[in-house]
Design a protein around this motif. Structure first.
Motif, PDB file in Angstrom:
ATOM      1  N   ASP A 103       0.812  -1.218   0.000  1.00 45.07           N
ATOM      2  CA  ASP A 103       0.000   0.000   0.000  1.00 45.07           C
ATOM      3  C   ASP A 103       0.843   1.265   0.000  1.00 45.07           C
ATOM      4  OD1 ASP A 103       0.714  -0.408   2.754  1.00 45.07           O
ATOM      5  OD2 ASP A 103      -0.922   0.924   3.338  1.00 45.07           O
ATOM      6  N   ARG A 104       2.082   1.205   0.438  1.00 42.59           N
ATOM      7  CA  ARG A 104       2.952   2.391   0.411  1.00 42.59           C
ATOM      8  C   ARG A 104       3.294   2.797  -1.024  1.00 42.59           C
ATOM      9  NH1 ARG A 104       5.469   0.170   5.365  1.00 42.59           N
ATOM     10  NH2 ARG A 104       4.771   1.562   7.021  1.00 42.59           N
ATOM     11  N   GLU A 105       3.562   1.797  -1.855  1.00 46.61           N
ATOM     12  CA  GLU A 105       3.905   2.054  -3.261  1.00 46.61           C
ATOM     13  C   GLU A 105       2.685   1.964  -4.174  1.00 46.61           C
ATOM     14  OE1 GLU A 105       6.917   3.012  -4.422  1.00 46.61           O
ATOM     15  OE2 GLU A 105       7.634   3.027  -2.352  1.00 46.61           O
ATOM     16  N   ARG A 106       1.519   1.632  -3.588  1.00 45.69           N
ATOM     17  CA  ARG A 106       0.254   1.489  -4.334  1.00 45.69           C
ATOM     18  C   ARG A 106       0.412   0.514  -5.497  1.00 45.69           C
ATOM     19  NH1 ARG A 106      -3.667   4.759  -2.761  1.00 45.69           N
ATOM     20  NH2 ARG A 106      -4.705   4.801  -4.754  1.00 45.69           N
ATOM     21  N   ASP A 124      -4.723   2.529  -8.633  1.00 42.33           N
ATOM     22  CA  ASP A 124      -5.274   3.761  -8.079  1.00 42.33           C
ATOM     23  C   ASP A 124      -6.319   3.407  -7.034  1.00 42.33           C
ATOM     24  OD1 ASP A 124      -3.819   5.584  -9.707  1.00 42.33           O
ATOM     25  OD2 ASP A 124      -5.157   5.100 -11.373  1.00 42.33           O
ATOM     26  N   VAL A 125      -7.176   2.453  -7.392  1.00 42.96           N
ATOM     27  CA  VAL A 125      -8.222   1.956  -6.497  1.00 42.96           C
ATOM     28  C   VAL A 125      -8.097   0.444  -6.476  1.00 42.96           C
ATOM     29  CG1 VAL A 125     -10.707   1.752  -6.121  1.00 42.96           C
ATOM     30  CG2 VAL A 125      -9.769   3.858  -7.075  1.00 42.96           C
ATOM     31  N   LEU A 126      -8.144  -0.131  -5.281  1.00 42.03           N
ATOM     32  CA  LEU A 126      -8.028  -1.577  -5.155  1.00 42.03           C
ATOM     33  C   LEU A 126      -9.279  -2.091  -4.467  1.00 42.03           C
ATOM     34  CD1 LEU A 126      -6.082  -3.917  -5.696  1.00 42.03           C
ATOM     35  CD2 LEU A 126      -5.086  -3.504  -3.447  1.00 42.03           C
ATOM     36  N   ILE A 127      -9.977  -3.010  -5.111  1.00 36.83           N
ATOM     37  CA  ILE A 127     -11.219  -3.562  -4.585  1.00 36.83           C
ATOM     38  C   ILE A 127     -10.967  -4.987  -4.151  1.00 36.83           C
ATOM     39  CG2 ILE A 127     -13.613  -4.162  -5.112  1.00 36.83           C
ATOM     40  CD1 ILE A 127     -13.502  -1.876  -7.212  1.00 36.83           C
ATOM     41  N   SER A 134      -8.881 -13.301   1.323  1.00 30.15           N
ATOM     42  CA  SER A 134      -8.521 -12.136   0.537  1.00 30.15           C
ATOM     43  C   SER A 134      -7.163 -11.548   0.911  1.00 30.15           C
ATOM     44  CB  SER A 134      -9.598 -11.059   0.702  1.00 30.15           C
ATOM     45  OG  SER A 134      -9.208  -9.864   0.088  1.00 30.15           O
ATOM     46  N   VAL A 135      -6.251 -11.576  -0.033  1.00 24.71           N
ATOM     47  CA  VAL A 135      -4.954 -10.922   0.130  1.00 24.71           C
ATOM     48  C   VAL A 135      -5.158  -9.417   0.196  1.00 24.71           C
ATOM     49  CG1 VAL A 135      -2.748 -10.461  -1.035  1.00 24.71           C
ATOM     50  CG2 VAL A 135      -3.693 -12.782  -0.994  1.00 24.71           C
ATOM     51  N   VAL A 136      -6.088  -8.904  -0.597  1.00 26.88           N
ATOM     52  CA  VAL A 136      -6.363  -7.471  -0.619  1.00 26.88           C
ATOM     53  C   VAL A 136      -6.887  -7.013   0.734  1.00 26.88           C
ATOM     54  CG1 VAL A 136      -7.764  -5.661  -1.685  1.00 26.88           C
ATOM     55  CG2 VAL A 136      -6.742  -7.460  -3.111  1.00 26.88           C
ATOM     56  N   ARG A 137      -7.904  -7.696   1.258  1.00 25.15           N
ATOM     57  CA  ARG A 137      -8.467  -7.322   2.558  1.00 25.15           C
ATOM     58  C   ARG A 137      -7.409  -7.400   3.647  1.00 25.15           C
ATOM     59  NH1 ARG A 137     -12.570 -10.735   2.992  1.00 25.15           N
ATOM     60  NH2 ARG A 137     -11.254 -12.296   3.945  1.00 25.15           N
ATOM     61  N   ASN A 138      -6.636  -8.484   3.662  1.00 28.04           N
ATOM     62  CA  ASN A 138      -5.587  -8.625   4.675  1.00 28.04           C
ATOM     63  C   ASN A 138      -4.561  -7.515   4.568  1.00 28.04           C
ATOM     64  OD1 ASN A 138      -6.794 -10.902   5.682  1.00 28.04           O
ATOM     65  ND2 ASN A 138      -5.464 -12.319   4.575  1.00 28.04           N
ATOM     66  N   GLY A 139      -4.157  -7.151   3.357  1.00 29.21           N
ATOM     67  CA  GLY A 139      -3.196  -6.066   3.168  1.00 29.21           C
ATOM     68  C   GLY A 139      -3.719  -4.744   3.649  1.00 29.21           C
ATOM     69  N   GLN A 141      -6.151  -4.335   6.012  1.00 28.98           N
ATOM     70  CA  GLN A 141      -6.323  -4.404   7.459  1.00 28.98           C
ATOM     71  C   GLN A 141      -5.003  -4.282   8.197  1.00 28.98           C
ATOM     72  OE1 GLN A 141      -8.421  -8.108   7.953  1.00 28.98           O
ATOM     73  NE2 GLN A 141     -10.412  -7.114   7.878  1.00 28.98           N
ATOM     74  N   ILE A 142      -3.975  -4.952   7.717  1.00 27.53           N
ATOM     75  CA  ILE A 142      -2.681  -4.934   8.398  1.00 27.53           C
ATOM     76  C   ILE A 142      -2.074  -3.534   8.381  1.00 27.53           C
ATOM     77  CG2 ILE A 142      -0.274  -5.728   8.175  1.00 27.53           C
ATOM     78  CD1 ILE A 142      -1.444  -8.453   7.310  1.00 27.53           C
ATOM     79  N   ASN A 143      -2.240  -2.822   7.285  1.00 28.83           N
ATOM     80  CA  ASN A 143      -1.569  -1.543   7.117  1.00 28.83           C
ATOM     81  C   ASN A 143      -2.408  -0.339   7.548  1.00 28.83           C
ATOM     82  OD1 ASN A 143       0.857  -2.624   6.003  1.00 28.83           O
ATOM     83  ND2 ASN A 143      -0.314  -3.085   4.160  1.00 28.83           N
ATOM     84  N   HIS A 144      -3.635  -0.558   8.038  1.00 22.00           N
ATOM     85  CA  HIS A 144      -4.465   0.581   8.428  1.00 22.00           C
ATOM     86  C   HIS A 144      -5.093   0.383   9.768  1.00 22.00           C
ATOM     87  CE1 HIS A 144      -4.002   2.613   4.631  1.00 22.00           C
ATOM     88  NE2 HIS A 144      -4.104   1.442   4.063  1.00 22.00           N
TER      89      HIS A 144
END
Length: 144
Positions: A103-106, A124-127, A134-139, A141-144
């Protein structure tokens, strides 16, 4: 639901073709039948209230469809290909798996399941619609 699918111009006609329109639904619990229809007075109040807010919501509340999730996904993929297939920005990645969200480098790291090649894709937007693990959801949650 149906209302969300109709929000995207042209998408509903793709999904409608793979579903079965329902007039009523019955569930049998042993010998007891529980029956529901869109015009049934036993609809919950919040469903009736929501159904009166917009013309589209009224239409959706008055109908039901039985559609396998995989057919909905296939219909959405067909719609995207037909609608955006000639757009150079549209690059579908079938047979790829999401591995990591940076998420830092988007960007997101993906792996081609056939060749095992990995690549980062900028976003730009990740759903997070990549399933129960979900790798996206985990990423997110971990970073926010």
């Amino acid at each position: 639901g149906i209302t969300a699918l109709r929000e995207v111009d042209g998408l509903w006609s793709y999904v409608e073709r793979v579903g079965v329109k329902l007039d009523a639904l019955s569930i049998f619990l042993g010998k007891k039948e529980v029956r529901q229809s869109a015009t049934d007075s036993s609809l919950p109040a919040h469903v009736k209230d929501a159904a009166t807010k917009t013309k589209m919501a009224r239409a959706a509340a008055a109908e039901g469809y039985l559609v396998d999730r995989n057919y909905v996904v296939a219909a959405c993929a067909q719609f995207l290909g037909d609608t955006y297939g000639n757009d150079p920005s549209y690059r579908p990645k079938y047979h790829h798996r999401a591995l990591y969200v940076d998420d830092r480098e988007r960007r997101i790291l993906i792996r081609n399941e056939r060749s095992n090649e990995e690549e980062y894709l900028p976003y730009d937007v990740l759903i997070g619609a990549d399933g129960i693990r979900s790798v996206v959801r985990n990423g997110i949650q971990i970073n926010h």
